[in-house]
Write a protein that holds these residues in place. Structure first.
Motif, PDB file in Angstrom:
ATOM      1  N   VAL A   4       0.842  -1.188   0.000  1.00  0.00           N
ATOM      2  CA  VAL A   4       0.000   0.000   0.000  1.00  0.00           C
ATOM      3  C   VAL A   4       0.876   1.236   0.000  1.00  0.00           C
ATOM      4  CG1 VAL A   4      -1.829   1.272   1.153  1.00  0.00           C
ATOM      5  CG2 VAL A   4      -1.815  -1.229   1.220  1.00  0.00           C
ATOM      6  N   GLU A   5       0.818   1.980  -1.098  1.00  0.00           N
ATOM      7  CA  GLU A   5       1.587   3.210  -1.220  1.00  0.00           C
ATOM      8  C   GLU A   5       0.819   4.383  -0.628  1.00  0.00           C
ATOM      9  OE1 GLU A   5       2.284   0.993  -5.244  1.00  0.00           O
ATOM     10  OE2 GLU A   5       0.611   1.389  -3.879  1.00  0.00           O
ATOM     11  N   SER A   6       1.563   5.348  -0.138  1.00  0.00           N
ATOM     12  CA  SER A   6       0.982   6.587   0.339  1.00  0.00           C
ATOM     13  C   SER A   6       2.011   7.700   0.207  1.00  0.00           C
ATOM     14  CB  SER A   6       0.508   6.467   1.791  1.00  0.00           C
ATOM     15  OG  SER A   6       1.593   6.176   2.658  1.00  0.00           O
ATOM     16  N   GLY A   7       1.561   8.922   0.330  1.00  0.00           N
ATOM     17  CA  GLY A   7       2.458  10.059   0.318  1.00  0.00           C
ATOM     18  C   GLY A   7       2.478  10.856  -0.965  1.00  0.00           C
ATOM     19  N   GLY A   8       1.769  10.398  -1.982  1.00  0.00           N
ATOM     20  CA  GLY A   8       1.707  11.150  -3.214  1.00  0.00           C
ATOM     21  C   GLY A   8       0.872  12.401  -3.060  1.00  0.00           C
ATOM     22  N   GLY A   9       0.929  13.243  -4.072  1.00  0.00           N
ATOM     23  CA  GLY A   9       0.170  14.474  -4.041  1.00  0.00           C
ATOM     24  C   GLY A   9       0.667  15.460  -5.062  1.00  0.00           C
ATOM     25  N   LEU A  10       0.242  16.689  -4.887  1.00  0.00           N
ATOM     26  CA  LEU A  10       0.607  17.785  -5.773  1.00  0.00           C
ATOM     27  C   LEU A  10       1.672  18.639  -5.106  1.00  0.00           C
ATOM     28  CD1 LEU A  10       0.079  19.522  -8.325  1.00  0.00           C
ATOM     29  CD2 LEU A  10      -1.693  20.696  -7.006  1.00  0.00           C
ATOM     30  N   VAL A  11       2.731  18.911  -5.831  1.00  0.00           N
ATOM     31  CA  VAL A  11       3.823  19.708  -5.297  1.00  0.00           C
ATOM     32  C   VAL A  11       4.380  20.587  -6.404  1.00  0.00           C
ATOM     33  CG1 VAL A  11       5.581  17.951  -5.783  1.00  0.00           C
ATOM     34  CG2 VAL A  11       5.953  19.598  -3.934  1.00  0.00           C
ATOM     35  N   GLN A  12       4.896  21.733  -6.027  1.00  0.00           N
ATOM     36  CA  GLN A  12       5.523  22.620  -6.995  1.00  0.00           C
ATOM     37  C   GLN A  12       6.910  22.127  -7.358  1.00  0.00           C
ATOM     38  OE1 GLN A  12       5.524  26.599  -5.409  1.00  0.00           O
ATOM     39  NE2 GLN A  12       3.350  26.908  -5.793  1.00  0.00           N
ATOM     40  N   ALA A  13       7.350  22.474  -8.549  1.00  0.00           N
ATOM     41  CA  ALA A  13       8.701  22.134  -8.965  1.00  0.00           C
ATOM     42  C   ALA A  13       9.707  22.624  -7.930  1.00  0.00           C
ATOM     43  CB  ALA A  13       9.006  22.729 -10.330  1.00  0.00           C
ATOM     44  N   GLY A  14      10.667  21.768  -7.624  1.00  0.00           N
ATOM     45  CA  GLY A  14      11.651  22.074  -6.607  1.00  0.00           C
ATOM     46  C   GLY A  14      11.283  21.588  -5.227  1.00  0.00           C
ATOM     47  N   GLY A  15      10.054  21.158  -5.056  1.00  0.00           N
ATOM     48  CA  GLY A  15       9.593  20.678  -3.772  1.00  0.00           C
ATOM     49  C   GLY A  15       9.948  19.229  -3.526  1.00  0.00           C
ATOM     50  N   SER A  16       9.458  18.714  -2.402  1.00  0.00           N
ATOM     51  CA  SER A  16       9.782  17.363  -1.978  1.00  0.00           C
ATOM     52  C   SER A  16       8.540  16.596  -1.562  1.00  0.00           C
ATOM     53  CB  SER A  16      10.750  17.385  -0.790  1.00  0.00           C
ATOM     54  OG  SER A  16      11.983  17.989  -1.127  1.00  0.00           O
ATOM     55  N   LEU A  17       8.607  15.295  -1.730  1.00  0.00           N
ATOM     56  CA  LEU A  17       7.601  14.375  -1.231  1.00  0.00           C
ATOM     57  C   LEU A  17       8.308  13.122  -0.739  1.00  0.00           C
ATOM     58  CD1 LEU A  17       4.813  14.444  -3.988  1.00  0.00           C
ATOM     59  CD2 LEU A  17       4.587  15.320  -1.653  1.00  0.00           C
ATOM     60  N   ARG A  18       7.714  12.461   0.229  1.00  0.00           N
ATOM     61  CA  ARG A  18       8.191  11.162   0.648  1.00  0.00           C
ATOM     62  C   ARG A  18       7.092  10.139   0.474  1.00  0.00           C
ATOM     63  NH1 ARG A  18      10.206   8.797   6.496  1.00  0.00           N
ATOM     64  NH2 ARG A  18       7.950   8.955   6.890  1.00  0.00           N
ATOM     65  N   LEU A  19       7.338   9.173  -0.386  1.00  0.00           N
ATOM     66  CA  LEU A  19       6.405   8.085  -0.587  1.00  0.00           C
ATOM     67  C   LEU A  19       6.716   6.954   0.378  1.00  0.00           C
ATOM     68  CD1 LEU A  19       6.294   7.850  -4.492  1.00  0.00           C
ATOM     69  CD2 LEU A  19       5.006   9.362  -2.958  1.00  0.00           C
ATOM     70  N   SER A  20       5.677   6.300   0.853  1.00  0.00           N
ATOM     71  CA  SER A  20       5.822   5.142   1.715  1.00  0.00           C
ATOM     72  C   SER A  20       5.095   3.960   1.097  1.00  0.00           C
ATOM     73  CB  SER A  20       5.241   5.412   3.108  1.00  0.00           C
ATOM     74  OG  SER A  20       5.922   6.465   3.751  1.00  0.00           O
ATOM     75  N   CYS A  21       5.605   2.783   1.353  1.00  0.00           N
ATOM     76  CA  CYS A  21       4.971   1.550   0.910  1.00  0.00           C
ATOM     77  C   CYS A  21       4.964   0.589   2.077  1.00  0.00           C
ATOM     78  CB  CYS A  21       5.721   0.957  -0.283  1.00  0.00           C
ATOM     79  SG  CYS A  21       5.128  -0.668  -0.808  1.00  0.00           S
ATOM     80  N   ALA A  22       3.786   0.320   2.596  1.00  0.00           N
ATOM     81  CA  ALA A  22       3.623  -0.592   3.716  1.00  0.00           C
ATOM     82  C   ALA A  22       3.261  -1.974   3.196  1.00  0.00           C
ATOM     83  CB  ALA A  22       2.543  -0.082   4.662  1.00  0.00           C
ATOM     84  N   ALA A  23       4.022  -2.972   3.607  1.00  0.00           N
ATOM     85  CA  ALA A  23       3.839  -4.330   3.120  1.00  0.00           C
ATOM     86  C   ALA A  23       3.229  -5.225   4.188  1.00  0.00           C
ATOM     87  CB  ALA A  23       5.174  -4.916   2.670  1.00  0.00           C
ATOM     88  N   SER A  24       2.395  -6.143   3.748  1.00  0.00           N
ATOM     89  CA  SER A  24       1.849  -7.172   4.621  1.00  0.00           C
ATOM     90  C   SER A  24       1.725  -8.468   3.836  1.00  0.00           C
ATOM     91  CB  SER A  24       0.490  -6.754   5.195  1.00  0.00           C
ATOM     92  OG  SER A  24      -0.461  -6.563   4.162  1.00  0.00           O
ATOM     93  N   GLY A  25       1.683  -9.585   4.561  1.00  0.00           N
ATOM     94  CA  GLY A  25       1.614 -10.879   3.907  1.00  0.00           C
ATOM     95  C   GLY A  25       2.878 -11.240   3.151  1.00  0.00           C
ATOM     96  N   LEU A  26       3.961 -10.596   3.503  1.00  0.00           N
ATOM     97  CA  LEU A  26       5.236 -10.747   2.813  1.00  0.00           C
ATOM     98  C   LEU A  26       6.345 -10.873   3.839  1.00  0.00           C
ATOM     99  CD1 LEU A  26       6.633 -10.405  -0.102  1.00  0.00           C
ATOM    100  CD2 LEU A  26       6.932  -8.021   0.578  1.00  0.00           C
ATOM    101  N   THR A  27       7.283 -11.782   3.585  1.00  0.00           N
ATOM    102  CA  THR A  27       8.476 -11.834   4.426  1.00  0.00           C
ATOM    103  C   THR A  27       9.371 -10.685   3.996  1.00  0.00           C
ATOM    104  OG1 THR A  27       8.262 -14.241   4.570  1.00  0.00           O
ATOM    105  CG2 THR A  27      10.336 -13.269   5.294  1.00  0.00           C
ATOM    106  N   PHE A  28       9.095  -9.532   4.567  1.00  0.00           N
ATOM    107  CA  PHE A  28       9.656  -8.290   4.066  1.00  0.00           C
ATOM    108  C   PHE A  28      11.172  -8.279   4.096  1.00  0.00           C
ATOM    109  CE2 PHE A  28      10.842  -3.782   4.436  1.00  0.00           C
ATOM    110  CZ  PHE A  28      10.176  -3.267   3.347  1.00  0.00           C
ATOM    111  N   SER A  29      11.764  -8.820   5.146  1.00  0.00           N
ATOM    112  CA  SER A  29      13.214  -8.776   5.293  1.00  0.00           C
ATOM    113  C   SER A  29      13.943  -9.617   4.254  1.00  0.00           C
ATOM    114  CB  SER A  29      13.623  -9.223   6.699  1.00  0.00           C
ATOM    115  OG  SER A  29      13.235 -10.561   6.941  1.00  0.00           O
ATOM    116  N   ARG A  30      13.227 -10.468   3.531  1.00  0.00           N
ATOM    117  CA  ARG A  30      13.822 -11.293   2.489  1.00  0.00           C
ATOM    118  C   ARG A  30      13.516 -10.779   1.086  1.00  0.00           C
ATOM    119  NH1 ARG A  30      12.203 -17.353   4.758  1.00  0.00           N
ATOM    120  NH2 ARG A  30      13.269 -17.167   6.788  1.00  0.00           N
ATOM    121  N   ALA A  31      12.815  -9.680   1.006  1.00  0.00           N
ATOM    122  CA  ALA A  31      12.339  -9.192  -0.277  1.00  0.00           C
ATOM    123  C   ALA A  31      13.113  -7.965  -0.736  1.00  0.00           C
ATOM    124  CB  ALA A  31      10.856  -8.850  -0.194  1.00  0.00           C
ATOM    125  N   ALA A  32      13.519  -8.001  -1.997  1.00  0.00           N
ATOM    126  CA  ALA A  32      13.999  -6.790  -2.643  1.00  0.00           C
ATOM    127  C   ALA A  32      12.795  -5.935  -3.015  1.00  0.00           C
ATOM    128  CB  ALA A  32      14.808  -7.129  -3.885  1.00  0.00           C
TER     129      ALA A  32
END
Length: 123
Positions: free
Chosen positions: A5-33
């Motif tokens: 599940v991704e989050s953190g997207g939106g509208l930003v002006q050129a030169g600005g910043s965003l941080r996207l997050s991806c929360a994982a479940s049902g996955l052995t996350f520490s073994r996944a690229a």
């Protein structure tokens, strides 16, 4: 069932910043690229960044090097994409992806995908 599940997207002006997050479940996350991909209207889905299961290795498409940083927090089952100095050409739907192996740049090699989050960068 694996969910990304991704989050953190939106509208930003050129030169600005965003941080996207991806929360994982049902996955052995520490073994996944993990990877981030994006798709702009009329274009093929393209590789943006990837990180190995250990976090020791990362890769980026040339157009975002020096501006984007991928990271992961295995304790939180979350991968991040910090996007700085955003440009209008970064506008796209951004997708999080996972695979049980080393990271690759071809989206067809990833097994699991999130629903995407829209990033729009205005001039």
């Amino acid at each position: 069932q694996v969910q990304l599940v991704e989050s953190g997207g939106g509208l930003v002006q050129a030169g600005g910043s965003l941080r996207l997050s991806c929360a994982a479940s049902g996955l052995t996350f520490s073994r996944a690229a993990m990877g981030w991909f994006r798709q702009a209207p009329g274009k093929e889905r393209e590789f943006v960044a990837a990180i190995s299961w250990s976090g020791d290795n990362t890769d980026y498409v040339d157009s975002v090097k020096g501006r984007f940083t991928i990271s992961r927090d295995n304790a939180k089952n979350t991968v991040y994409l910090q996007m700085n100095s955003l440009k209008p050409e970064d506008t796209a739907v951004y997708y999080c992806a996972a695979r049980y192996n080393g990271y690759v740049v071809n989206f067809r090699m990833y097994n699991y995908w999130g629903q995407g989050t829209q990033v729009t960068v205005s001039s």
